[in-house]
Scaffold this motif. Sequence first.
Motif, short mmCIF file in Angstrom:
data_model
loop_
_atom_site.label_atom_id
_atom_site.label_comp_id
_atom_site.label_asym_id
_atom_site.label_seq_id
_atom_site.Cartn_x
_atom_site.Cartn_y
_atom_site.Cartn_z
N LYS A 18 0.87 -1.18 0.00
CA LYS A 18 0.00 0.00 0.00
C LYS A 18 0.90 1.23 0.00
O LYS A 18 2.06 1.16 0.38
N GLU A 19 0.35 2.36 -0.41
CA GLU A 19 1.13 3.59 -0.44
C GLU A 19 1.09 4.34 0.88
O GLU A 19 1.66 5.41 1.00
N TYR A 20 0.43 3.78 1.88
CA TYR A 20 0.42 4.37 3.21
C TYR A 20 1.75 4.10 3.91
O TYR A 20 2.47 3.17 3.54
N PHE A 21 2.04 4.89 4.93
CA PHE A 21 3.21 4.63 5.76
C PHE A 21 2.85 4.88 7.22
O PHE A 21 1.96 5.65 7.54
N LEU A 22 3.57 4.20 8.10
CA LEU A 22 3.35 4.31 9.54
C LEU A 22 4.02 5.57 10.07
O LEU A 22 5.18 5.82 9.78
N VAL A 23 3.27 6.34 10.83
CA VAL A 23 3.81 7.55 11.45
C VAL A 23 4.17 7.27 12.91
O VAL A 23 5.26 7.57 13.37
N ASP A 24 3.23 6.66 13.64
CA ASP A 24 3.48 6.45 15.06
C ASP A 24 2.53 5.40 15.62
O ASP A 24 1.41 5.23 15.12
N ILE A 25 3.01 4.71 16.64
CA ILE A 25 2.17 3.82 17.44
C ILE A 25 2.43 4.17 18.90
O ILE A 25 3.58 4.24 19.32
N GLU A 26 1.37 4.40 19.61
CA GLU A 26 1.49 4.71 21.04
C GLU A 26 0.59 3.74 21.80
O GLU A 26 -0.57 3.53 21.43
N ILE A 27 1.15 3.14 22.84
CA ILE A 27 0.37 2.24 23.69
C ILE A 27 0.55 2.71 25.13
O ILE A 27 1.66 2.76 25.63
N THR A 28 -0.57 3.06 25.77
CA THR A 28 -0.52 3.54 27.14
C THR A 28 -0.54 2.36 28.12
O THR A 28 -0.82 1.23 27.72
N ALA A 29 -0.29 2.65 29.37
CA ALA A 29 -0.25 1.63 30.41
C ALA A 29 -1.60 0.91 30.56
O ALA A 29 -1.65 -0.26 30.94
N ASP A 30 -2.68 1.62 30.23
CA ASP A 30 -4.01 0.99 30.33
C ASP A 30 -4.47 0.39 29.00
O ASP A 30 -5.66 0.21 28.76
N ASP A 31 -3.50 0.06 28.13
CA ASP A 31 -3.74 -0.60 26.85
C ASP A 31 -4.63 0.18 25.88
O ASP A 31 -5.48 -0.37 25.20
N ARG A 32 -4.40 1.45 25.80
CA ARG A 32 -5.02 2.28 24.76
C ARG A 32 -4.01 2.35 23.63
O ARG A 32 -2.90 2.85 23.80
N ILE A 33 -4.40 1.83 22.47
CA ILE A 33 -3.51 1.77 21.31
C ILE A 33 -3.92 2.86 20.33
O ILE A 33 -5.07 2.92 19.91
#
Length: 154
Positions: A18-33
Amino acid sequence: MIDKTLVKGIVEEWLKDKEYFLVDIEITADDRIVVEIDHVDGVWIEDCVELSRYIEERLSRDEADYELEVGSAGLGQPFKVPQQYINFIGKEVEVLDEGGKKYKGVLKTVENNHFIVTVTEKVKVEGKKRPVLQEVDHTFEMDKVKYTKYLIKF
């Protein structure tokens, strides 16, 4: 807690071809992705939904209850990855350097970790009484600026 490497692998699997690209992934301590993707022509909501479903199919809610948010890197938000710089070549950006000085100009080139912004500024020219406006190139390193962001014009 959900493993960031696992989520990154799932996202990169979806991004393949795909022509998309990953910018960021953040996962908090309470498992919010929070997953941010981008595309040179912008991000479609349908693709965010598709990626969200793709991730949900591969993560077990039995192992960890999580909240998932998939979206695009916000327009006007600071750049996080080199591809964002490349996508905005020829556009007006704002750079805040390490010393706290702001530069507003056109993103001219991007190479490796460096980028050049052409700024119109007053320059003292020998033989002239007053400074004159000239285009001046400023070179920056991506990891040595506080931020770079696209300037939205209305």
